[in-house]
Motif scaffolding. Structure first.
Motif, PDB file in Angstrom:
ATOM      1  N   LEU A   9      -3.000 -25.059   7.787  1.00  0.00           N
ATOM      2  CA  LEU A   9      -2.246 -25.200   6.539  1.00  0.00           C
ATOM      3  C   LEU A   9      -1.366 -23.984   6.306  1.00  0.00           C
ATOM      4  O   LEU A   9      -0.176 -24.114   5.969  1.00  0.00           O
ATOM      5  CB  LEU A   9      -3.220 -25.393   5.379  1.00  0.00           C
ATOM      6  CG  LEU A   9      -2.625 -25.631   3.994  1.00  0.00           C
ATOM      7  CD1 LEU A   9      -1.816 -26.915   3.979  1.00  0.00           C
ATOM      8  CD2 LEU A   9      -3.726 -25.690   2.941  1.00  0.00           C
TER       9      LEU A   9
ATOM     10  N   SER B  85      -1.157 -32.293   3.079  1.00  0.00           N
ATOM     11  CA  SER B  85       0.071 -31.633   3.504  1.00  0.00           C
ATOM     12  C   SER B  85       0.735 -32.370   4.648  1.00  0.00           C
ATOM     13  O   SER B  85       1.972 -32.399   4.753  1.00  0.00           O
ATOM     14  CB  SER B  85      -0.240 -30.189   3.915  1.00  0.00           C
ATOM     15  OG  SER B  85       0.899 -29.539   4.457  1.00  0.00           O
TER      16      SER B  85
ATOM     17  N   TRP C 218      -7.654 -24.378   7.193  1.00  0.00           N
ATOM     18  CA  TRP C 218      -6.899 -23.418   6.381  1.00  0.00           C
ATOM     19  C   TRP C 218      -5.867 -22.683   7.226  1.00  0.00           C
ATOM     20  O   TRP C 218      -4.766 -22.390   6.758  1.00  0.00           O
ATOM     21  CB  TRP C 218      -7.855 -22.424   5.726  1.00  0.00           C
ATOM     22  CG  TRP C 218      -8.741 -23.034   4.699  1.00  0.00           C
ATOM     23  CD1 TRP C 218     -10.007 -23.500   4.866  1.00  0.00           C
ATOM     24  CD2 TRP C 218      -8.425 -23.280   3.313  1.00  0.00           C
ATOM     25  NE1 TRP C 218     -10.510 -24.009   3.693  1.00  0.00           N
ATOM     26  CE2 TRP C 218      -9.557 -23.880   2.723  1.00  0.00           C
ATOM     27  CE3 TRP C 218      -7.292 -23.030   2.534  1.00  0.00           C
ATOM     28  CZ2 TRP C 218      -9.590 -24.251   1.375  1.00  0.00           C
ATOM     29  CZ3 TRP C 218      -7.320 -23.397   1.185  1.00  0.00           C
ATOM     30  CH2 TRP C 218      -8.458 -23.994   0.630  1.00  0.00           C
TER      31      TRP C 218
ATOM     32  N   LEU D  71      -5.117 -29.961   3.994  1.00  0.00           N
ATOM     33  CA  LEU D  71      -4.320 -30.085   5.211  1.00  0.00           C
ATOM     34  C   LEU D  71      -3.877 -31.531   5.418  1.00  0.00           C
ATOM     35  O   LEU D  71      -2.703 -31.789   5.742  1.00  0.00           O
ATOM     36  CB  LEU D  71      -5.124 -29.606   6.407  1.00  0.00           C
ATOM     37  CG  LEU D  71      -4.438 -29.727   7.779  1.00  0.00           C
ATOM     38  CD1 LEU D  71      -3.209 -28.841   7.852  1.00  0.00           C
ATOM     39  CD2 LEU D  71      -5.411 -29.385   8.901  1.00  0.00           C
TER      40      LEU D  71
END
Length: 221
Positions: free
Chosen positions: A184, A143, A181, A140
């Motif tokens: 993300l 990202s 998660w 994450l």
């Protein structure tokens, strides 16, 4: 560049695994069980007369011993016998088990207990959960554009944060580990709304709901 990103992820996975293994080394490799079961000796039903003044390491850790770990063993026995644990006949006059909200029968980490022993799997489940949490936070952070120092720091700190460690033996942590998660997967659906991205988001949401604590699921969602 793509190969370099893969190597960094692999290196992080190994580093995180070493950190988690060091944290749980007594229960993963030295034969101890990750359970505050000594709290049972507070009750006269489990202690002898000579231990009347016994003081456990932590009186607050009652629920894992009286609920979650016995429920895990019930899940294991029922599933290994080919039945779903719909009902708990050991609680009072009986109580719903699959639908009690915290039995987490379908939590994928519980497969370790279903395939082996519940007592031996507790530490491995906890270690794997923290490893998954750290990897999710690392991905994450990457990202979101954090540099190498930032994403490594985030990924290595999150699994050992106070919230996850304090609630480690509770289903609260089993849910909270999926938060990075979820972020993300949501970001990917927002950036590229494809069927593949939507499926991954649905899987993560399912894992959050199946973790065993709907209140924490609501907070994460």
């Amino acid at each position: 560049q793509h190969m370099g990103r893969r190597r960094e992820v692999l290196a992080f996975c190994v580093c995180l695994a070493v950190c988690v293994s060091a944290f749980f080394h007594e229960t993963l490799f030295l034969g101890k069980v990750l359970s505050p079961a000594d709290v049972l000796f507070v009750s006269a039903s489990f202690r002898g007369e000579s231990a009347a003044d016994y003081e456990p390491a932590n009186r607050l850790l009652m629920d894992p011993v009286l609920q979650f770990q016995p429920w895990l063993e019930l899940n294991r026995r029922m599933i290994r016998s080919g039945r779903l644990p719909l009902w708990n006949g050991f609680a009072g006059c009986g109580a719903p088990h699959l639908a009690n909200g915290q039995s987490a029968v379908f939590d994928p980490f519980h497969l370790l207990a279903y395939l082996g022993s519940a007592s031996g799997a507790i530490a491995w489940m906890a270690a794997l959960r923290l490893w998954v949490a750290g990897l999710g936070m690392f991905l994450l952070a990457r990202s979101w554009g954090l540099g190498a120092w930032g994403r490594w720091f985030a990924g290595l700190v999150y699994p050992f944060c106070g919230f996850l460690i304090v609630w480690l033996l509770y289903p609260v942590t089993a849910v909270a580990i999926w938060m990075p998660w979820l972020f993300l997967a949501t970001d990917r659906v927002h950036r590229r709304p494809t069927a593949h991205a939507a499926v991954w988001l649905a899987i993560v949401v399912a894992l959050i709901v199946l973790g065993g604590h709907i209140q924490t699921s609501a907070h994460v969602l």
